[in-house]
Design a protein around this motif. Sequence first.
Motif, mmCIF file in Angstrom:
data_model
loop_
_atom_site.group_PDB
_atom_site.id
_atom_site.type_symbol
_atom_site.label_atom_id
_atom_site.label_comp_id
_atom_site.label_asym_id
_atom_site.label_seq_id
_atom_site.Cartn_x
_atom_site.Cartn_y
_atom_site.Cartn_z
ATOM 1 N N ALA A 148 0.832 -1.209 0.000
ATOM 2 C CA ALA A 148 0.000 0.000 0.000
ATOM 3 C C ALA A 148 0.865 1.257 0.000
ATOM 4 O O ALA A 148 1.964 1.290 0.554
ATOM 5 C CB ALA A 148 -0.930 0.001 1.207
ATOM 6 N N GLN A 149 0.340 2.296 -0.634
ATOM 7 C CA GLN A 149 0.958 3.621 -0.628
ATOM 8 C C GLN A 149 -0.051 4.602 -0.033
ATOM 9 O O GLN A 149 -1.209 4.628 -0.456
ATOM 10 C CB GLN A 149 1.350 4.035 -2.041
ATOM 11 C CG GLN A 149 2.152 5.323 -2.117
ATOM 12 C CD GLN A 149 2.599 5.622 -3.545
ATOM 13 O OE1 GLN A 149 1.777 5.698 -4.454
ATOM 14 N NE2 GLN A 149 3.892 5.786 -3.738
ATOM 15 N N VAL A 150 0.380 5.390 0.940
ATOM 16 C CA VAL A 150 -0.533 6.298 1.632
ATOM 17 C C VAL A 150 -0.327 7.718 1.116
ATOM 18 O O VAL A 150 0.804 8.171 0.917
ATOM 19 C CB VAL A 150 -0.322 6.236 3.163
ATOM 20 C CG1 VAL A 150 1.106 6.568 3.547
ATOM 21 C CG2 VAL A 150 -1.297 7.165 3.868
ATOM 22 N N LEU A 151 -1.440 8.394 0.865
ATOM 23 C CA LEU A 151 -1.425 9.799 0.443
ATOM 24 C C LEU A 151 -1.895 10.661 1.601
ATOM 25 O O LEU A 151 -3.006 10.490 2.105
ATOM 26 C CB LEU A 151 -2.333 9.999 -0.773
ATOM 27 C CG LEU A 151 -2.546 11.441 -1.234
ATOM 28 C CD1 LEU A 151 -1.237 12.055 -1.698
ATOM 29 C CD2 LEU A 151 -3.588 11.512 -2.340
ATOM 30 N N VAL A 152 -1.039 11.591 2.024
ATOM 31 C CA VAL A 152 -1.344 12.494 3.131
ATOM 32 C C VAL A 152 -1.575 13.887 2.553
ATOM 33 O O VAL A 152 -0.667 14.481 1.960
ATOM 34 C CB VAL A 152 -0.204 12.518 4.169
ATOM 35 C CG1 VAL A 152 -0.551 13.459 5.308
ATOM 36 C CG2 VAL A 152 0.071 11.117 4.692
ATOM 37 N N VAL A 153 -2.786 14.396 2.719
ATOM 38 C CA VAL A 153 -3.142 15.722 2.209
ATOM 39 C C VAL A 153 -3.229 16.685 3.379
ATOM 40 O O VAL A 153 -3.975 16.454 4.339
ATOM 41 C CB VAL A 153 -4.483 15.687 1.442
ATOM 42 C CG1 VAL A 153 -4.869 17.084 0.983
ATOM 43 C CG2 VAL A 153 -4.395 14.739 0.252
ATOM 44 N N ALA A 154 -2.460 17.769 3.324
ATOM 45 C CA ALA A 154 -2.479 18.818 4.350
ATOM 46 C C ALA A 154 -2.354 20.154 3.632
ATOM 47 O O ALA A 154 -1.256 20.551 3.227
ATOM 48 C CB ALA A 154 -1.349 18.614 5.362
ATOM 49 N N HIS A 155 -3.476 20.829 3.434
ATOM 50 C CA HIS A 155 -3.466 22.089 2.705
ATOM 51 C C HIS A 155 -2.714 23.155 3.496
ATOM 52 O O HIS A 155 -2.681 23.146 4.737
ATOM 53 C CB HIS A 155 -4.893 22.570 2.440
ATOM 54 C CG HIS A 155 -5.604 21.760 1.404
ATOM 55 N ND1 HIS A 155 -6.255 20.579 1.702
ATOM 56 C CD2 HIS A 155 -5.760 21.945 0.067
ATOM 57 C CE1 HIS A 155 -6.789 20.079 0.601
ATOM 58 N NE2 HIS A 155 -6.512 20.883 -0.399
ATOM 59 N N HIS A 156 -2.126 24.094 2.774
ATOM 60 C CA HIS A 156 -1.405 25.196 3.406
ATOM 61 C C HIS A 156 -2.392 26.094 4.163
ATOM 62 O O HIS A 156 -3.540 26.279 3.756
ATOM 63 C CB HIS A 156 -0.655 26.013 2.355
ATOM 64 C CG HIS A 156 0.357 25.219 1.589
ATOM 65 N ND1 HIS A 156 1.440 24.618 2.181
ATOM 66 C CD2 HIS A 156 0.429 24.916 0.266
ATOM 67 C CE1 HIS A 156 2.156 23.994 1.271
ATOM 68 N NE2 HIS A 156 1.560 24.152 0.092
ATOM 69 N N ASP A 157 -1.906 26.686 5.253
ATOM 70 C CA ASP A 157 -2.727 27.588 6.052
ATOM 71 C C ASP A 157 -3.115 28.807 5.212
ATOM 72 O O ASP A 157 -2.259 29.463 4.593
ATOM 73 C CB ASP A 157 -1.943 28.017 7.294
ATOM 74 C CG ASP A 157 -2.821 28.792 8.272
ATOM 75 O OD1 ASP A 157 -4.027 28.952 7.987
ATOM 76 O OD2 ASP A 157 -2.306 29.233 9.304
ATOM 77 N N LEU A 158 -4.402 29.122 5.172
ATOM 78 C CA LEU A 158 -4.882 30.234 4.360
ATOM 79 C C LEU A 158 -4.301 31.565 4.832
ATOM 80 O O LEU A 158 -3.925 32.425 4.026
ATOM 81 C CB LEU A 158 -6.414 30.279 4.393
ATOM 82 C CG LEU A 158 -7.084 31.378 3.567
ATOM 83 C CD1 LEU A 158 -6.701 31.256 2.105
ATOM 84 C CD2 LEU A 158 -8.600 31.326 3.743
ATOM 85 N N ARG A 159 -4.210 31.755 6.144
ATOM 86 C CA ARG A 159 -3.657 33.013 6.657
ATOM 87 C C ARG A 159 -2.196 33.176 6.264
ATOM 88 O O ARG A 159 -1.753 34.276 5.902
ATOM 89 C CB ARG A 159 -3.810 33.068 8.173
ATOM 90 C CG ARG A 159 -5.258 33.213 8.645
ATOM 91 C CD ARG A 159 -5.364 33.118 10.145
ATOM 92 N NE ARG A 159 -4.930 31.813 10.636
ATOM 93 C CZ ARG A 159 -4.911 31.476 11.936
ATOM 94 N NH1 ARG A 159 -5.272 32.375 12.849
ATOM 95 N NH2 ARG A 159 -4.533 30.270 12.298
ATOM 96 N N LEU A 160 -1.455 32.063 6.323
ATOM 97 C CA LEU A 160 -0.049 32.131 5.917
ATOM 98 C C LEU A 160 0.063 32.425 4.426
ATOM 99 O O LEU A 160 0.925 33.216 4.005
ATOM 100 C CB LEU A 160 0.638 30.804 6.253
ATOM 101 C CG LEU A 160 2.102 30.673 5.826
ATOM 102 C CD1 LEU A 160 2.955 31.731 6.498
ATOM 103 C CD2 LEU A 160 2.638 29.274 6.151
ATOM 104 N N ALA A 161 -0.807 31.813 3.631
ATOM 105 C CA ALA A 161 -0.764 32.064 2.193
ATOM 106 C C ALA A 161 -1.079 33.526 1.880
ATOM 107 O O ALA A 161 -0.422 34.152 1.032
ATOM 108 C CB ALA A 161 -1.752 31.136 1.483
ATOM 109 N N LEU A 162 -2.083 34.088 2.558
ATOM 110 C CA LEU A 162 -2.424 35.499 2.334
ATOM 111 C C LEU A 162 -1.299 36.426 2.782
ATOM 112 O O LEU A 162 -1.017 37.451 2.140
ATOM 113 C CB LEU A 162 -3.721 35.845 3.067
ATOM 114 C CG LEU A 162 -4.993 35.172 2.532
ATOM 115 C CD1 LEU A 162 -6.192 35.529 3.409
ATOM 116 C CD2 LEU A 162 -5.244 35.563 1.080
ATOM 117 N N ALA A 163 -0.646 36.061 3.895
ATOM 118 C CA ALA A 163 0.462 36.881 4.380
ATOM 119 C C ALA A 163 1.620 36.870 3.392
ATOM 120 O O ALA A 163 2.230 37.914 3.102
ATOM 121 C CB ALA A 163 0.914 36.387 5.751
ATOM 122 N N LEU A 164 1.917 35.711 2.854
ATOM 123 C CA LEU A 164 3.003 35.619 1.872
ATOM 124 C C LEU A 164 2.639 36.369 0.587
ATOM 125 O O LEU A 164 3.497 37.028 -0.024
ATOM 126 C CB LEU A 164 3.298 34.147 1.566
ATOM 127 C CG LEU A 164 3.885 33.337 2.718
ATOM 128 C CD1 LEU A 164 4.043 31.874 2.313
ATOM 129 C CD2 LEU A 164 5.235 33.909 3.152
#
Length: 202
Positions: A148-164
């Motif tokens: 088996a291969q596991v896919l881990v999805v963790a989206h970037h923090d929206l506040r951090l993205a807006l700050a950048l």
Amino acid sequence: MRATSPIGARRSLSTWPGFAIAALLCSICLPGASAGAAPRPDPASAPEAPQMVGEATLESGNGAALLRWALARDEEGEGEGDVYEYELQESGSPEFSAPTLRYRGTMPSWYVSGRLDGRSWFRVRGRPWAEGQDQKHGQNQWSEWSEAQVLVVAHHDLRLALALFGLGALVFVATAGTVLVSSRTAGGTDGGGAGGSEGEGC
């Protein structure tokens, strides 16, 4: 009618168990000696199992990933021209207690997109495929499932993205302003120098 003597009858009864035991031993030691015995067929070997390509754990920050798999002989260049049919399963647990069929076909990849944060396990199996075979009741045997291969999805923090994004916009505006001011200053200096030279000539 000739009568059977008691002595002959006793001899026949005494030799019967010996013949029965000998026949039983022959049937055990020589299974092919019996008229009804058939030769044992050689068990058909299962086809080679494909394996997932890449790390055992894939990480995604946008909910998308490309899953790929291959046969070992394909990577070694020995399976050129062979066509395999694949089945890709997904499950919410590594035990695959309630798997879902995500793909069936001859392509060695599948694109995942639009996933929310979480973990998903994938595995694949294959079998030789020939054009024109019955896909629903195919005669070719499936291979074992891959690891088996596991896919881990963790989206970037929206506040951090807006700050950048804001920081990048600020740097762009500051750079553009500096370039504009420098060009205007250079233009004014060149104009003043030219005017002074003409006055001196007159």
